[in-house]
Design a protein around this motif. Structure first.
Motif, mmCIF file in Angstrom:
data_model
loop_
_atom_site.group_PDB
_atom_site.id
_atom_site.type_symbol
_atom_site.label_atom_id
_atom_site.label_comp_id
_atom_site.label_asym_id
_atom_site.label_seq_id
_atom_site.Cartn_x
_atom_site.Cartn_y
_atom_site.Cartn_z
ATOM 1 N N ASN A 263 0.685 -1.264 0.005
ATOM 2 C CA ASN A 263 0.164 0.115 0.081
ATOM 3 C C ASN A 263 0.857 1.230 -0.031
ATOM 4 O OD1 ASN A 263 0.697 0.653 2.794
ATOM 5 N ND2 ASN A 263 -0.697 -1.009 3.417
ATOM 6 N N PHE A 265 2.594 2.869 2.512
ATOM 7 C CA PHE A 265 2.695 3.630 3.590
ATOM 8 C C PHE A 265 4.027 3.643 4.270
ATOM 9 C CE2 PHE A 265 2.793 3.952 8.274
ATOM 10 C CZ PHE A 265 2.231 5.223 8.458
ATOM 11 N N TRP A 295 -3.279 7.207 7.511
ATOM 12 C CA TRP A 295 -2.761 5.962 6.545
ATOM 13 C C TRP A 295 -2.247 4.894 7.590
ATOM 14 C CZ3 TRP A 295 -1.170 9.806 2.893
ATOM 15 C CH2 TRP A 295 -2.235 10.145 1.984
ATOM 16 N N LYS A 298 -5.077 2.824 9.020
ATOM 17 C CA LYS A 298 -5.588 1.625 7.936
ATOM 18 C C LYS A 298 -4.595 0.604 7.489
ATOM 19 C CE LYS A 298 -8.527 4.960 5.147
ATOM 20 N NZ LYS A 298 -8.881 5.477 3.843
ATOM 21 N N SER A 299 -3.136 0.951 7.551
ATOM 22 C CA SER A 299 -2.484 -0.049 7.432
ATOM 23 C C SER A 299 -2.382 -0.962 8.537
ATOM 24 C CB SER A 299 -1.021 0.548 7.138
ATOM 25 O OG SER A 299 0.065 -0.320 6.921
ATOM 26 N N MET A 333 -5.916 2.924 -1.136
ATOM 27 C CA MET A 333 -5.193 3.701 -0.173
ATOM 28 C C MET A 333 -3.667 3.886 -1.056
ATOM 29 S SD MET A 333 -3.775 2.069 3.333
ATOM 30 C CE MET A 333 -2.195 2.424 4.255
ATOM 31 N N ILE A 337 -1.859 7.505 -1.385
ATOM 32 C CA ILE A 337 -0.698 7.744 -1.247
ATOM 33 C C ILE A 337 0.135 8.140 -2.065
ATOM 34 C CG2 ILE A 337 1.368 6.426 -0.375
ATOM 35 C CD1 ILE A 337 -0.231 4.894 1.661
#
Length: 414
Positions: A263, A265, A295, A298-299, A333, A337
Motif C-alpha cells: 500500500n 505507507f 494511513w 488503515k495499514s 490507499m 498515497i
C-alpha cells in the motif's frame, strides 16, 4: 488472537531466519528494496529468471508453499508458520511475484478439484517454480462480470475445442500453464453453463499478446484461442459446474492479493521523514502528520484483518469474502498515497528516471500502476457488493439476467 510466538513458533522463526541469512540472493537486496511500490523489476537481470533461481533454492530447502502437504511439494506447515516465513523472507519475498497466481490461486484449485495424478504431476512443479501458471478469466465483453464470459468450449470426442479471447491475464507471456474457464452451455443461465479446464499455454492455437502499460511494464496480456484442443482429462470439476470451481480460485485470489498488496505507507513515511519543505521537514507539518496518522491506522487494520483470514485457515476453513476488504482498502490507499507523495514533490514529481527522481521514481510508478490494482482481482464496485451482501448481509443488487439463459441475454441496447 495472541500475536506472541509460541515456543514452537519461535523455534520455527529462528530456523527460517538462519536459513534465509545463509541462502538469500543478497546481491539483489538493495535493488529489491527500491521496487516495492509500482513495479517489481531489476535493472540488469530478468526478474523471472532470478525469481526461478530463488524459488528453486527455497524448494530444495523445503521453504515453498509451506502450508501445502509434503507430497505436493509443500512442508505441511501451519498457516501461522506461513506468515512467519513471509515476515522473515522480507524483501526477498518480492521474488515470489511470478509464482503468486500459481501458488495462491491455481494450485489450490487443482488441489481441490484435480485428480490425484494431476496433483502429484503439477503441484510440486508449481511449488518449485519450475512451471508458472496464469489465470484465464477476464474477457473484453464481460467487464467485471466473470460469469458473462463468451469463450466457448465445445465437446469433440474425448476432448474439447476452445475458441475465444481473454484479457488482462497477468504473466501469460511467461506462463507454462493456465487455468481456463469457458462456456460449455449457452442455453442455461450464465452461472450454470460454465466449465473449468487447465491447459498448456504452448498448445497450438494459443496466442499471447502483451499489453504495454503506462508505467512502462508489460505484466498484462491478451490471450486468443483458435480451435485449441483440450483433453477432457484436463477438466476440473463437473461439466457445467465451473462457477463453483471458480469460487475456490476467486476466494484464494482475494486472500493472496490482499495479504501481499503493497500500500506504500512504509515508503511514504520514510519519504516524509527525509523530505524538506519550504518551512521545514515534511514530517513536522501538521497536515502531513494528519495524513500519515490516517494511513497508519488503515495499514494496521489491513494487517490484522489479514491475520483474521490466517486464523480462519488455521481452523480448516475456506477463505471467505472478508478477504475482499483487504484488497479494496489497499488498492484505494495505494492510489491516494501515490497522489499525495506526488503533490509533496511538486514539479520534481514529473521526473521518472530513477537516477534523477526522488526515491528512484517509486511514487510515479506507483501512481501509474494503482488504477490496475483497483481493477485486477475484482473492481472496487464488485468488492463493495461482495462485502455488503456476504459480510454485512445487506440486500443484494437486482439482477435481471440471473435466471435468463445466456444466449437470450441482450448484447446491445435499444
Amino acid at each position: 488472537m495472541n500475536f506472541d510466538d509460541t515456543p514452537q513458533e519461535a523455534a520455527f522463526r529462528a530456523e527460517a531466519k538462519a536459513w534465509i541469512a545463509a541462502n538469500a540472493p543478497k546481491a539483489y537486496e538493495a535493488e529489491l528494496s527500491k521496487t516495492s511500490v509500482g513495479r517489481i523489476k531489476l535493472q540488469h537481470e530478468d526478474i523471472v529468471s532470478v525469481a526461478k533461481d530463488w524459488q528453486k533454492t527455497k524448494s530444495d530447502g523445503g521453504w515453498v508453499c509451506l502450508h501445502w502437504p509434503k507430497e505436493y511439494g509443500g512442508r505441511g506447515a501451519t498457516p501461522v508458520e506461513r506468515v512467519i516465513w513471509q515476515q522473515e523472507e522480507g524483501v526477498y519475498g518480492k521474488l515470489t511475484h511470478p509464482f503468486q497466481i500459481g501458488e495462491g490461486m491455481c494450485g489450490p484449485t487443482v488441489m481441490a478439484y484435480g485428480s490425484e495424478d494431476d496433483k502429484r504431476r503439477y503441484l510440486p512443479k508449481i511449488a518449485s517454480g519450475e512451471e508458472i501458471w496464469c489465470r484465464l478469466f477476464s474477457e473484453p465483453a464481460g467487464g467485471s462480470d466473470v460469469a458473462g464470459l463468451r469463450t466457448r468450449a465445445e465437446r469433440d470426442g474425448d476432448g474439447w475445442i476452445v475458441n475465444g479471447q481473454k484479457i488482462w491475464t497477468s504473466g501469460a507471456h511467461y506462463s507454462d500453464y493456465g487455468l481456463l474457464i469457458t462456456r460449455t452451455d449457452p442455453n442455461v443461465p450464465k452461472h450454470k453453463g460454465l466449465t473449468m479446464f487447465y491447459l498448456d499455454m504452448k498448445s497450438p492455437g494459443v496466442e499471447v499478446k502483451p499489453i504495454k502499460q503506462a508505467n512502462g511494464m508489460q505484466e498484462f496480456n491478451e490471450v486468443f484461442f483458435t480451435n485449441v484442443r483440450i483433453p477432457d482429462s484436463q477438466r476440473l470439476g463437473a461439466v457445467g459446474d465451473g462457477w463453483n470451481v471458480s469460487l475456490t480460485t476467486l476466494m484464494n485470489e482475494r486472500m493472496s492479493i490482499g495479504a501481499r498488496l503493497a500500500n506504500g505507507f512504509p515508503e511514504l513515511f520514510e519519504f516524509c521523514s527525509n523530505l524538506m519543505l519550504e518551512d521545514g521537514p515534511a514530517i513536522d507539518d501538521r497536515a502531513v502528520r494528519s495524513k500519515l496518522a490516517d494511513w497508519a491506522v488503515k495499514s494496521s487494520g489491513l494487517k490484522y484483518t489479514s491475520y483474521r483470514a490466517v486464523s480462519a485457515l488455521s481452523k480448516g476453513e475456506r477463505p471467505g469474502p472478508e478477504n475482499s476488504i483487504g484488497k479494496l482498502v489497499a488498492g484505494a490507499m495505494a492510489q491516494d498515497i501515490a497522489t499525495f507523495a506526488m503533490d509533496l514533490q511538486g514539479a520534481s514529481g514529473m521526473l521518472t528516471d530513477p537516477a534523477m527522481a526522488e526515491v528512484g521514481g517509486q511514487f510515479q510508478a506507483m501512481l501509474l500502476q494503482s488504477p490496475s490494482i483497483r481493477i485486477a482481482g475484482g473492481t472496487d464496485e464488485i468488492l463493495r457488493n461482495i462485502i455488503a451482501e456476504r459480510v454485512l448481509g445487506l440486500p443484494g443488487d437486482i439482477r435481471v439476467d440471473k435466471d435468463v439463459p445466456f444466449n437470450k441475454i441482450p448484447t446491445k441496447g435499444r
